[in-house]
Scaffold this motif. Structure first.
Motif, PDB file in Angstrom:
ATOM      1  N   ASP A 227       0.839  -1.195   0.000  1.00 42.04           N
ATOM      2  CA  ASP A 227       0.000   0.000   0.000  1.00 42.04           C
ATOM      3  C   ASP A 227       0.879   1.251   0.000  1.00 42.04           C
ATOM      4  O   ASP A 227       0.773   2.119   0.871  1.00 42.04           O
ATOM      5  CB  ASP A 227      -0.930  -0.001   1.221  1.00 42.04           C
ATOM      6  N   HIS A 408       7.604   1.842   5.675  1.00 43.96           N
ATOM      7  CA  HIS A 408       7.575   0.426   6.027  1.00 43.96           C
ATOM      8  C   HIS A 408       8.892  -0.217   5.597  1.00 43.96           C
ATOM      9  O   HIS A 408       8.947  -1.391   5.296  1.00 43.96           O
ATOM     10  CB  HIS A 408       6.455  -0.287   5.275  1.00 43.96           C
ATOM     11  N   TYR A 433       6.434  -7.135   4.517  1.00 38.14           N
ATOM     12  CA  TYR A 433       5.113  -6.509   4.559  1.00 38.14           C
ATOM     13  C   TYR A 433       4.072  -7.528   4.124  1.00 38.14           C
ATOM     14  O   TYR A 433       4.207  -8.144   3.058  1.00 38.14           O
ATOM     15  CB  TYR A 433       5.144  -5.310   3.604  1.00 38.14           C
ATOM     16  N   ASN A 471       5.665  -6.021   9.140  1.00 37.08           N
ATOM     17  CA  ASN A 471       4.361  -5.388   9.325  1.00 37.08           C
ATOM     18  C   ASN A 471       3.219  -6.303   8.914  1.00 37.08           C
ATOM     19  O   ASN A 471       3.185  -6.782   7.773  1.00 37.08           O
ATOM     20  CB  ASN A 471       4.290  -4.113   8.474  1.00 37.08           C
ATOM     21  N   GLU A 472       2.305  -6.547   9.845  1.00 34.10           N
ATOM     22  CA  GLU A 472       1.036  -7.243   9.570  1.00 34.10           C
ATOM     23  C   GLU A 472       1.235  -8.514   8.764  1.00 34.10           C
ATOM     24  O   GLU A 472       0.733  -8.646   7.642  1.00 34.10           O
ATOM     25  CB  GLU A 472       0.075  -6.331   8.822  1.00 34.10           C
ATOM     26  N   ASN A 555      -1.443  -3.016  15.000  1.00 35.01           N
ATOM     27  CA  ASN A 555      -2.171  -2.131  14.090  1.00 35.01           C
ATOM     28  C   ASN A 555      -3.654  -2.426  14.220  1.00 35.01           C
ATOM     29  O   ASN A 555      -4.066  -3.576  14.064  1.00 35.01           O
ATOM     30  CB  ASN A 555      -1.781  -2.405  12.632  1.00 35.01           C
ATOM     31  N   TYR A 557      -7.720  -0.817  13.269  1.00 34.62           N
ATOM     32  CA  TYR A 557      -8.515   0.214  12.576  1.00 34.62           C
ATOM     33  C   TYR A 557      -9.979   0.115  12.997  1.00 34.62           C
ATOM     34  O   TYR A 557     -10.868   0.074  12.165  1.00 34.62           O
ATOM     35  CB  TYR A 557      -8.331   0.070  11.063  1.00 34.62           C
ATOM     36  N   TYR A 561     -11.920   0.549   9.157  1.00 28.61           N
ATOM     37  CA  TYR A 561     -12.321  -0.607   8.354  1.00 28.61           C
ATOM     38  C   TYR A 561     -13.374  -1.471   9.038  1.00 28.61           C
ATOM     39  O   TYR A 561     -14.216  -2.080   8.397  1.00 28.61           O
ATOM     40  CB  TYR A 561     -11.120  -1.500   8.050  1.00 28.61           C
ATOM     41  N   GLU A 607      -0.347   1.465  14.560  1.00 32.91           N
ATOM     42  CA  GLU A 607      -1.218   2.134  13.591  1.00 32.91           C
ATOM     43  C   GLU A 607      -2.636   2.195  14.129  1.00 32.91           C
ATOM     44  O   GLU A 607      -3.115   1.231  14.723  1.00 32.91           O
ATOM     45  CB  GLU A 607      -1.293   1.362  12.255  1.00 32.91           C
ATOM     46  N   TRP A 652      -1.490   6.201  12.112  1.00 34.63           N
ATOM     47  CA  TRP A 652      -1.265   6.176  10.672  1.00 34.63           C
ATOM     48  C   TRP A 652      -1.971   7.350  10.032  1.00 34.63           C
ATOM     49  O   TRP A 652      -3.181   7.361  10.054  1.00 34.63           O
ATOM     50  CB  TRP A 652      -1.818   4.852  10.122  1.00 34.63           C
ATOM     51  N   ARG A 662      -5.410   2.689  -3.824  1.00 31.19           N
ATOM     52  CA  ARG A 662      -6.552   3.500  -3.388  1.00 31.19           C
ATOM     53  C   ARG A 662      -7.291   4.058  -4.592  1.00 31.19           C
ATOM     54  O   ARG A 662      -6.956   5.108  -5.118  1.00 31.19           O
ATOM     55  CB  ARG A 662      -6.059   4.606  -2.456  1.00 31.19           C
ATOM     56  N   ASN A 672      -3.434   7.559  -0.276  1.00 27.18           N
ATOM     57  CA  ASN A 672      -3.963   7.063   0.986  1.00 27.18           C
ATOM     58  C   ASN A 672      -4.201   8.306   1.832  1.00 27.18           C
ATOM     59  O   ASN A 672      -3.276   9.083   2.102  1.00 27.18           O
ATOM     60  CB  ASN A 672      -2.964   6.115   1.648  1.00 27.18           C
TER      61      ASN A 672
HETATM   62  C1  GCB Z   1      -2.178  -0.965   7.420  1.00 24.64           C
HETATM   63  C2  GCB Z   1      -0.854  -1.055   6.772  1.00 24.64           C
HETATM   64  C3  GCB Z   1      -0.478   0.211   6.026  1.00 24.64           C
HETATM   65  C4  GCB Z   1      -1.689   0.718   5.267  1.00 24.64           C
HETATM   66  C5  GCB Z   1      -2.763   1.053   6.274  1.00 24.64           C
HETATM   67  C6  GCB Z   1      -4.047   1.543   5.619  1.00 24.64           C
HETATM   68  O1  GCB Z   1      -2.512  -1.705   8.301  1.00 24.64           O
HETATM   69  O2  GCB Z   1       0.162  -1.393   7.675  1.00 24.64           O
HETATM   70  O3  GCB Z   1       0.584  -0.065   5.167  1.00 24.64           O
HETATM   71  O4  GCB Z   1      -1.369   1.813   4.476  1.00 24.64           O
HETATM   72  O5  GCB Z   1      -3.088  -0.087   7.007  1.00 24.64           O
HETATM   73  O6  GCB Z   1      -4.161   2.720   5.340  1.00 24.64           O
HETATM   74  O7  GCB Z   1      -4.923   0.718   5.423  1.00 24.64           O
END
Ligand code: GCB
Length: 707
Positions: A227, A408, A433, A471-472, A555, A557, A561, A607, A652, A662, A672
């Motif tokens: 991403d 990253h 990643y 990461n993730e 991380n 959201y 999300y 994040e 983030w 995106r 993003n």
């Molecule tokens: C994440 C990722 C990051 C993405 C972000 C997003 O979990 O680590 O690379 O850009 O979410 O904006 O969804």
């Protein structure tokens, strides 16, 4: 609708399985280690099955292996090769294969006016170095592939000196030719490399040609699917570095880890004394050699004798002021050996973990941070210069931050040095990643080599307090083995910094789904009141990678999300809900959630965030509005108060960044939008939200407490 079925929402697992790659079964660690040594060979292999008569690849083996990295090159005599380079876009990858090019572009064949040669650097195309090609020419904006670069320069090789060609970084694979000869091949978009060119330079005109391929491949680190924009090109400084025949190649000068101090050691901060531990590596010496370390300000002058390989290891007590965000003290350090003299500015500090605490110089700290990509705040494209770094540091200071997650992948050296001077603590990261080929020994070898290059460059930066492994990464046996091997590798190279990784966690997602589902179902039920008080969920981070690292990154959201995913799942289960309803409830309830870990280790929320288009305003429930983004932060920050292990944040992300993922051309338009700053660096409402919060945390009373 069956409420009980809501208990088993697979949520993120669904998302992830959609993007998972097939990975072969795990191999034993021993197998991985042995095979990884062979991975240099496939890199050099040619495509022998290409039988097109026009494309007869030449044998392209570099004349020599890459030389070990030179540290601190900017403190040496250098000739910058930055500036305009001639360029040729080679979309079909024919540049080193076709007979119409004679030997191939890298050989840099010159030709007379009546000789047919189907390439030329003499056209009108130039690219600026350092810089990515995507941001420099509209026609190259989406281009991913090969570009050939050429730079001609005049040079008088200095008598008795050695000369190295140094690249701060170029994305991704590079073949480097000097005066027509292939000298170096390097893979990895974010770490430096150098090759000795003493015997290949001439007095007068010289030429360097570099074939840069921005495509990494499925077995690489990172892969193509990230991403962030795959900015191609020679994105960092290029220079010739001159050294004496024998010189100081690299060194490590840091405080010994506090847990290494013996009871007899006099190194206790109470006495203001520390123990310096490290090594120095010479190059070009003959047999044992003496090397002197001078830190005049601290009254230190020590002379060491190297072994036959040019290496000396040392340990000694010293009285030093310690580096910290409040006082980012750097000492001028001089190395003297034979004809060589090299100076650096180095800070000294202890960083360690103890239970759920992170200790800086023995004191508990809280990391007030933000994550950022390596995108310039001064123009579009990759950040590459000292001015870019200063602009980023200024914004971090405006945010009242003491910490940054350089996501990253390794960012350029200007940034890390600027953080050292400014007292900003750094999370440094390798681009392991999402789902890479964890069971492929060559992938592991690439990750390890890139980490070695990063550590060779940054091991003396006090600002770097965490090495992040990845990461993730979705859990699997192969992934766990990969990280065990990586962790061992990094700790062998540097045992003075804790390791971390940004983890995913699905355990608590089901509980969140059940909780929100019950609230919604309760609202609609005739039995209102009987179903409306489920217990607020506790999310437990229990990814086994937590056993491997010292600091747990996580991380999440929840404010972005999760509502969409939950809504879809609830609808599948027969509950008639709108995404707005779920989002509203989620934001309202979030402050009751708790994040705990299954490990007695510090937790950093590496994040969280929400997208907003700068200038778009609306109610606090209108996604993409600045108000909604700010509300997510308000609720997140309230929620995080509940987490007993929380020792830091890096939401983030600092600035909107280019992201071909995106595709919402209305609001995202390939950006993003989760930045605190817009793509042009303007502050969104959320910037103030976070800076006020961090300001409050700065108060002495709260400094070590949780938010
Ligand atoms: C994440 C990722 C990051 C993405 C972000 C997003 O979990 O680590 O690379 O850009 O979410 O904006 O969804």
């Amino acid at each position: 609708m069956s409420i009980s079925r809501l208990l088993l929402l697979p949520l993120f697992a669904l998302l992830l399985s959609a993007c998972s790659q097939e990975v072969p079964p795990p191999q034993s660690l021993a197998g991985v280690a042995a095979a990884s040594d062979l991975c240099v060979i496939p890199e050099l292999a040619l495509d022998e099955h290409n039988d097109n008569p026009l494309f007869q690849p030449q044998t392209q083996t570099p004349l020599k292996a890459l030389d070990p990295l030179l540290a601190n090159v900017r403190a040496r005599q250098t000739l910058s090769l930055n500036g305009d380079w001639n360029s040729i876009v080679d979309q079909l990858g024919v540049g080193d294969a076709s007979p119409l090019l004679r030997g191939g572009i890298g050989e840099n064949e010159s030709y007379g006016p009546h000789e047919l040669l189907e390439y030329s650097f003499k056209g009108q195309h130039t690219l600026q170095v350092p810089g990515d090609w995507n941001s420099q020419q509209e026609s190259l904006f989406w281009y991913r592939g090969i570009v050939w670069y050429q730079k001609e320069f005049n040079y008088q090789p200095p008598a008795g000196k050695r000369v190295f060609l140094y690249f701060g970084g170029a994305n991704f694979a590079k073949d480097v030719y000097v005066n027509g000869q292939l000298l170096a091949r390097h893979k990895g978009g974010f770490t430096p490399f150098n090759t000795e060119v003493t015997d290949y330079l001439k007095a007068g005109k010289n030429a360097v040609v570099v074939k840069v391929d921005s495509m990494s491949g499925a077995d690489e680190v990172p892969t193509e699917y990230n991403d962030w924009m795959n900015y191609g090109g020679i994105t960092r400084d290029v220079m010739l570095v001159e050294t004496p025949a024998a010189f100081v190649r690299n060194y490590k000068l840091q405080l010994a880890a506090r847990n290494e101090l013996t009871p007899n050691s006099s190194s206790q901060s109470s006495k203001g004394e520390q123990r310096i531990k490290g090594w120095v590596q010479l190059d070009g010496h003959k047999g044992e050699q003496s090397v002197t370390l001078n830190i005049a300000e601290a009254g230190i002058r020590k002379t060491f004798t190297t072994d036959a390989s040019g290496r000396a290891e040392f340990e000694f007590d010293a009285k030093l002021g310690l580096w910290s965000p409040d006082d980012p003290k750097l000492y001028r350090v001089d190395w003297l050996s034979g004809d060589d003299q090299l100076s650096d500015d180095i800070g000294f500090r202890h960083i360690e973990t103890q239970g759920e605490d992170i200790l800086l110089n023995g004191e508990k700290i809280f990391l007030r941070g933000v994550a950022m990509h390596e995108e310039s705040l001064l123009r579009h494209g990759r950040a590459a210069t000292a001015a870019d770094a200063d602009a980023a540091i200024k914004k971090l200071k405006d945010l009242n931050a003491n910490f940054v997650r350089l996501a990253h992948y390794p960012h350029n050296e200007h940034m890390v040095r600027a953080a050292d001077r400014a007292g900003i603590m750094v999370w440094a990261e390798m681009p392991v990643y999402h789902n890479i080929q964890f069971s492929n020994p060559c992938t592991l070898a690439s990750a390890k080599r890139q980490y070695s290059e990063l550590i060779a460059r940054d091991q003396n930066r006090a600002a770097v307090i965490l090495w992040s492994l990845g990461n993730e990464t979705p859990e699997s046996e192969a992934r766990n083995r990969f990280f065990i091997a990586m962790a061992e590798h990094v700790r062998t190279l540097d045992d003075t910094r804790p390791l971390t990784a940004a983890l995913l966690g699905f355990g608590g997602m089901e509980d969140i789904g059940r909780y929100i589902g019950l609230l919604l179902a309760g609202e609609e039920s005739a039995l209102v009141g009987m179903l409306t008080s489920p217990e607020a969920p506790t999310i437990t981070i229990n990814d086994p990678l937590g056993d491997v690292v010292d600091v747990l990154g996580y991380n999440e959201y929840f404010g972005w999300y999760l509502s969409g995913i939950l809504t879809q799942e609830m609808r599948k289960q027969g509950l008639d809900v709108s995404e707005d309803q779920v989002r509203e409830l989620m934001l309202q309830e979030m402050e009751k959630f708790t994040i705990v870990t299954a490990f007695n280790k510090p937790l950093v929320i590496s994040e969280f965030g929400a997208g907003a288009k700068q200038g778009k305003h609306g109610g606090p429930l209108e996604i993409w509005s600045e108000e909604y983004q700010a509300r997510v932060y308000q609720q997140q920050l309230k929620m995080l108060r509940n987490s007993p292990a929380l020792r830091g944040l890096s939401p983030w992300v600092l600035k909107d960044f280019r992201a071909p993922y995106r595709l919402n051309t209305d609001t995202q338009d390939y950006w993003n939008r989760k930045g605190l700053l817009s793509e042009t660096g303007e502050e969104k409402m959320v910037f103030k939200e976070l800076s006020d919060y961090y300001k409050a945390l700065q108060q002495p009373r709260l400094e070590v407490a949780q938010p």
